[in-house]
Design a protein around this motif. Sequence first.
Motif: not given
Ligand SMILES: N[C@@H](CCC[C@H](N)C(=O)O)C(=O)O
Length: 284
Positions: A13-15, A76-78, A226-229
């Motif tokens: 869903g992260n598009n 950005c992980g996703n 958020c993948g990195t999250g």
């Molecule tokens: N949705 C992303 C992260 C995108 C960048 C983030 N908003 C930032 O500013 O660091 C993911 O999936 O990691």
Amino acid sequence: MKKFAFTKMHALGNNYIYVNLFEEHIAEEDLASVAIKVSNVYTGIGSDGMILICPSTKGNVKMRVFNNDGSEAKNCGNGLRCVAKYAYEHNLVETEEFTIETLSGLVHATVHLQDKKVNEVTIDMGKPKLKPAEVPMLGFEGNSIVSEKMEFGGEELIGTAVSMGNPHVVFYVENIEKAPLHTLGPVVEKDPRFPEGVNVEFVEIMNESEMHFRVWERGSGVTQACGTGACAAVVSSVLNNLTQKNTPTIVHLAGGDLTITWKENNHVLMKGPAVVICDGVYYY
Ligand SMILES: N[C@@H](CCC[C@H](N)C(=O)O)C(=O)O
């Protein structure tokens, strides 16, 4: 009028609107404003931001990420999983394992195929960075910021800060449905102690290898995933003795599940889906 071909893709869903800069061109000075315009749900295509798939001198392809407010993020992980799927299915790479350059370094991608199409991707996200200056977060010294008292908007929270190439702060809650995403998310994101802003994550631990997760993303607000999250949440949870290193952890995000493993060699592995929504041409 200028135009470019795009592919809209999502990962849980992260598009994002993906643009293949092997074939398309957007002037550097237009990138931030184009990211804002394409992301608009009313007058654009509607997305969490825009991702560029570019030639790379260091890896097989390069990813650049723009949030829907036009700011550029370093990771950005996703996005990485979608870039990997796109690169493989459009023959930008020839093997099922390859490298993707990001503004925070080179990562290793492995695509998993079903009927010759990529349905899941594993990314070796590299090592998390924990030092306050690496996150970056001001007001702390030492090697890491783990379970530290932080006051935001008059509320005292206990937070753990992690960089996965981009900054994250993780807070634990008892009930994920009651996480103060919309109230504290924007306040913490813009707090001056995070000189580059921060992605804000709320986590409810279910057991030693499972957690619920919600995110307020820097530059994009609430997103489905958020993948990195999710990687930062797993690193934080190991540091807080809530989950274990070297054990695959299922992270339940609003948009679905990711499997994250913080390996003994300090690298974080992320495995999850990547999906194409549509192709089109955008005029600006
Ligand atoms: N949705 C992303 C992260 C995108 C960048 C983030 N908003 C930032 O500013 O660091 C993911 O999936 O990691």
